[in-house]
Design an enzyme around this catalytic site. Structure first.
Site, PDB file in Angstrom:
ATOM      1  N   LYS A   1     -17.148  20.410  20.906  1.00 62.60           N
ATOM      2  CA  LYS A   1     -15.873  20.644  20.201  1.00 62.60           C
ATOM      3  C   LYS A   1     -14.759  21.146  21.097  1.00 62.60           C
ATOM      4  O   LYS A   1     -13.609  20.733  20.961  1.00 62.60           O
ATOM      5  CB  LYS A   1     -16.054  21.600  19.022  1.00 62.60           C
TER       6      LYS A   1
ATOM      7  N   GLU B   1     -19.092  13.853  14.830  1.00 62.96           N
ATOM      8  CA  GLU B   1     -19.347  14.632  13.603  1.00 62.96           C
ATOM      9  C   GLU B   1     -20.048  15.956  13.904  1.00 62.96           C
ATOM     10  O   GLU B   1     -19.751  16.980  13.287  1.00 62.96           O
ATOM     11  CB  GLU B   1     -20.186  13.796  12.632  1.00 62.96           C
TER      12      GLU B   1
ATOM     13  N   ILE C   1     -22.536  19.244   8.300  1.00 63.14           N
ATOM     14  CA  ILE C   1     -21.650  18.845   7.185  1.00 63.14           C
ATOM     15  C   ILE C   1     -20.845  17.610   7.601  1.00 63.14           C
ATOM     16  O   ILE C   1     -20.137  17.640   8.595  1.00 63.14           O
ATOM     17  CB  ILE C   1     -20.675  19.993   6.798  1.00 63.14           C
TER      18      ILE C   1
ATOM     19  N   GLU D   1     -22.625  30.128  20.960  1.00 64.84           N
ATOM     20  CA  GLU D   1     -22.250  29.367  22.153  1.00 64.84           C
ATOM     21  C   GLU D   1     -22.717  30.111  23.401  1.00 64.84           C
ATOM     22  O   GLU D   1     -22.952  31.329  23.361  1.00 64.84           O
ATOM     23  CB  GLU D   1     -20.727  29.210  22.206  1.00 64.84           C
TER      24      GLU D   1
ATOM     25  N   LYS E   1     -12.621  23.404  16.093  1.00 61.55           N
ATOM     26  CA  LYS E   1     -13.002  22.520  14.980  1.00 61.55           C
ATOM     27  C   LYS E   1     -11.788  22.252  14.081  1.00 61.55           C
ATOM     28  O   LYS E   1     -11.598  21.137  13.594  1.00 61.55           O
ATOM     29  CB  LYS E   1     -14.138  23.149  14.181  1.00 61.55           C
TER      30      LYS E   1
ATOM     31  N   GLY F   1     -27.370  25.043  15.167  1.00 67.08           N
ATOM     32  CA  GLY F   1     -28.814  24.953  15.329  1.00 67.08           C
ATOM     33  C   GLY F   1     -29.249  23.586  15.822  1.00 67.08           C
ATOM     34  O   GLY F   1     -28.505  22.603  15.749  1.00 67.08           O
TER      35      GLY F   1
HETATM   36  N1  LIG Z   1     -26.102  24.845  19.614  1.00 65.96           N
HETATM   37  C1  LIG Z   1     -25.477  24.472  18.520  1.00 65.96           C
HETATM   38  O1  LIG Z   1     -25.835  24.890  17.404  1.00 65.96           O
HETATM   39  C2  LIG Z   1     -24.328  23.515  18.599  1.00 65.96           C
HETATM   40  C3  LIG Z   1     -23.759  23.027  17.400  1.00 65.96           C
HETATM   41  C4  LIG Z   1     -22.717  22.092  17.474  1.00 65.96           C
HETATM   42  C5  LIG Z   1     -22.229  21.690  18.703  1.00 65.96           C
HETATM   43  N2  LIG Z   1     -22.776  22.212  19.848  1.00 65.96           N
HETATM   44  C6  LIG Z   1     -22.225  21.746  21.132  1.00 65.96           C
HETATM   45  O2  LIG Z   1     -23.180  20.889  21.745  1.00 65.96           O
HETATM   46  C7  LIG Z   1     -23.112  21.015  23.166  1.00 65.96           C
HETATM   47  C8  LIG Z   1     -24.476  21.393  23.706  1.00 65.96           C
HETATM   48  O3  LIG Z   1     -24.831  22.650  23.184  1.00 65.96           O
HETATM   49  P1  LIG Z   1     -26.308  23.247  23.354  1.00 65.96           P
HETATM   50  O4  LIG Z   1     -26.350  24.430  22.424  1.00 65.96           O
HETATM   51  O5  LIG Z   1     -27.316  22.183  23.203  1.00 65.96           O
HETATM   52  O6  LIG Z   1     -26.258  23.768  24.863  1.00 65.96           O
HETATM   53  P2  LIG Z   1     -27.485  24.285  25.756  1.00 65.96           P
HETATM   54  O7  LIG Z   1     -28.668  24.597  24.900  1.00 65.96           O
HETATM   55  O8  LIG Z   1     -26.945  25.348  26.619  1.00 65.96           O
HETATM   56  O9  LIG Z   1     -27.872  23.009  26.644  1.00 65.96           O
HETATM   57  C9  LIG Z   1     -26.969  22.466  27.540  1.00 65.96           C
HETATM   58  C10 LIG Z   1     -27.582  21.264  28.237  1.00 65.96           C
HETATM   59  O10 LIG Z   1     -26.563  20.640  29.019  1.00 65.96           O
HETATM   60  C11 LIG Z   1     -27.104  20.337  30.302  1.00 65.96           C
HETATM   61  N3  LIG Z   1     -25.999  20.294  31.260  1.00 65.96           N
HETATM   62  C12 LIG Z   1     -25.089  21.256  31.555  1.00 65.96           C
HETATM   63  N4  LIG Z   1     -24.202  20.786  32.478  1.00 65.96           N
HETATM   64  C13 LIG Z   1     -24.579  19.522  32.756  1.00 65.96           C
HETATM   65  C14 LIG Z   1     -24.070  18.519  33.627  1.00 65.96           C
HETATM   66  N5  LIG Z   1     -23.006  18.730  34.375  1.00 65.96           N
HETATM   67  N6  LIG Z   1     -24.707  17.312  33.673  1.00 65.96           N
HETATM   68  C15 LIG Z   1     -25.810  17.082  32.902  1.00 65.96           C
HETATM   69  N7  LIG Z   1     -26.325  17.992  32.044  1.00 65.96           N
HETATM   70  C16 LIG Z   1     -25.727  19.190  31.993  1.00 65.96           C
HETATM   71  C17 LIG Z   1     -28.098  21.443  30.574  1.00 65.96           C
HETATM   72  O11 LIG Z   1     -28.982  20.993  31.578  1.00 65.96           O
HETATM   73  P3  LIG Z   1     -30.251  21.845  32.057  1.00 65.96           P
HETATM   74  O12 LIG Z   1     -31.255  21.694  30.939  1.00 65.96           O
HETATM   75  O13 LIG Z   1     -30.678  21.179  33.311  1.00 65.96           O
HETATM   76  O14 LIG Z   1     -29.771  23.255  32.236  1.00 65.96           O
HETATM   77  C18 LIG Z   1     -28.739  21.600  29.187  1.00 65.96           C
HETATM   78  O15 LIG Z   1     -29.783  20.679  29.019  1.00 65.96           O
HETATM   79  C19 LIG Z   1     -22.026  22.076  23.448  1.00 65.96           C
HETATM   80  O16 LIG Z   1     -20.803  21.434  23.700  1.00 65.96           O
HETATM   81  C20 LIG Z   1     -21.939  22.844  22.140  1.00 65.96           C
HETATM   82  O17 LIG Z   1     -20.641  23.381  21.923  1.00 65.96           O
HETATM   83  C21 LIG Z   1     -23.800  23.110  19.829  1.00 65.96           C
END
Ligand SMILES: NC(=O)c1ccc[n+]([C@@H]2O[C@H](COP(=O)([O-])OP(=O)(O)OC[C@H]3O[C@@H](n4cnc5c(N)ncnc54)[C@H](OP(=O)(O)O)[C@@H]3O)[C@@H](O)[C@H]2O)c1
Length: 404
Positions: free
Chosen positions: A98, A122, A129, A183, A198, A295
């Site tokens: 986002k 989305e 949602i 985050e 958002k 989540g």
């Molecule tokens: N968590 C939520 O509930 C949620 C909800 C909606 C949206 N989001 C969004 O979804 C995105 C991911 O969130 P997350 O919670 O899944 O984050 P996360 O658990 O911290 O995981 C981040 C992932 O990105 C990888 N990564 C970071 N920099 C990279 C790069 N330059 N090239 C390739 N891979 C890279 C990391 O690799 P490594 O595994 O090697 O460290 C890790 O696998 C974010 O933008 C977040 O705002 C999250």
């Protein structure tokens, strides 16, 4: 229409990336094959065979067999590079980032038009949602009045734990982080930036407006103290962090602020990591959407729904933007006839401070109540949002601001 087979390359195998893998492996009927997963740290132990993973992004971005790039990483700048390169290479993209999307809406819109490829996101707005597709498809007219709600799962989780289980702020935040709701940088959540990103995305799909996040005021829950919590409880209320946008004639009001809530809104009953969105339109009145707003699998399921939509060649039409541009062209681009963000909005607020002298009473349009004790003081009154934004006192860490 026949569903297409899709070969996808995923960037990120963290909370959301693994959630996507989980839901995809348990979903039947979708013909989607994950070919590669781009990650950052090659030394981390993974629960999938090593051949899936790469740290070389070109292996995904320039692989002609990959139709869809799914970007789920936690690095805004790398995410923009990945998404924009994929679009330039003619690949459809799904993203949940986002912050990156909100900060680059104009460019990402232009790339989609130029290269005629879709970008769906989305999962970036209230996770499970389906609010963007509803705004795009169902509220496809200019009768939409407002979109408001709880857009951030981790702050809602924290506030729920504080009000329902008497937990401390720090305890509740660390639980939210452990559960993957917060985050990587929690200030994005607790200072209200995440719901603002958002809101910017929803402003585009609700009203057709491109608004940069820095033009919208956000105030979070990080300054809430025991005095505020007790005040809320005495009034049989709790506190929720709400993001709101409303269109009135040619003005659009938008902000993120904590609110005291009680039985007067359905949002009172949205707890933990759940989000709630209320959409109001001229004739249908109010509709209320509820779902998990953060989540692993709830966000993964929203990402999967976007991938599924791509298998039917779905794309956002951005009809409200087209309508707005057409109106502006007709009106000869006269500014007065253009829909625009406006901060000239009266709000009823509670301003808590250690010393009322910091807050000029002349800033208020009307003072409703003043309270002073040796410990804390507060003012309740009507104030213009533009006055709050322009003030110095709002930056003072000893001040808290909550809408009544
Ligand atoms: N968590 C939520 O509930 C949620 C909800 C909606 C949206 N989001 C969004 O979804 C995105 C991911 O969130 P997350 O919670 O899944 O984050 P996360 O658990 O911290 O995981 C981040 C992932 O990105 C990888 N990564 C970071 N920099 C990279 C790069 N330059 N090239 C390739 N891979 C890279 C990391 O690799 P490594 O595994 O090697 O460290 C890790 O696998 C974010 O933008 C977040 O705002 C999250």
């Amino acid at each position: 229409m026949q569903r297409k087979n899709l070969t996808i390359g995923v960037f990120g195998f963290g909370c959301v990336g693994q959630g996507l893998y989980d839901v995809l492996s348990r979903t039947q009927g979708l013909k989607v094959h994950i070919k590669k997963i781009g990650i950052k740290d090659a030394t981390k132990t993974r629960n999938l065979p090593a051949h899936y993973f790469t740290t070389n992004r070109d292996e995904i971005l320039f692989d002609p067999e990959i139709d869809v790039v799914v970007e789920l990483i936690n690095d805004e700048h790398a995410a923009f590079e990945i998404v924009s390169t994929a679009l330039r290479n003619g690949k459809a993209v799904v993203s949940a980032s986002k912050k990156m999307i909100a900060n680059n809406l104009n460019t990402l819109y232009a790339l989609q038009q130029q290269y005629q490829v879709p970008l769906l996101y989305e999962g970036a707005c209230c996770a499970s949602i389906p609010i963007i597709r509803n705004l795009e498809e169902y509220y496809d007219n200019d009768l939409l009045n407002s979109v408001e709600g709880i857009f951030n799962g981790s702050t809602n989780y924290i506030l729920t734990k504080i009000f329902n289980e008497n937990k401390s702020f720090i305890q509740a935040l660390s639980e939210a982080q452990e559960l993957g709701f917060a985050e990587t940088d929690p200030t994005m959540d607790i200072e209200g930036f995440d719901p603002k990103f958002k809101l910017c995305i929803l402003l585009l799909h609700a009203f057709g407006l491109f608004i940069q996040p820095e033009h919208i005021f956000n105030f979070g829950i990080n300054r809430i103290n025991d005095f505020d919590i007790n005040y809320a409880k005495e009034k049989h209320s709790s506190i929720k962090l709400l993001a709101k946008c409303r269109k009135v004639d040619n003005a659009v009001y938008a902000y993120v602020l904590p609110h005291f809530v009680n039985g007067n809104t359905q949002l009172t009953n949205i707890h933990n990591e759940y989000n709630g969105v209320i959409v109001e339109s001229a004739f249908a009145d109010k509709q209320f959407f509820v779902g998990k707003g953060a989540g692993s699998t709830p966000t993964g399921s929203a990402v999967l729904s976007d991938i599924s939509a791509l298998s039917y060649d779905y794309r956002y039409e951005y009809r409200k933007t087209s309508q707005l541009l057409a109106k502006q062209a007709q009106n000869d681009l006269k500014f007065a006839d253009t829909l625009a963000l406006d901060n000239n909005l009266h709000l009823k607020v509670y301003v808590r401070c250690k010393n009322q002298a910091i807050v000029p009473l002349t800033d208020f349009i009307e003072i409703i109540e003043k309270y002073e004790s040796t410990e804390q003081q507060y003012i309740i009154g009507i104030i213009n949002l533009a006055t709050i934004i322009a003030s110095e006192w709002v930056k003072n860490e000893d001040i808290n601001l909550i809408v009544l």
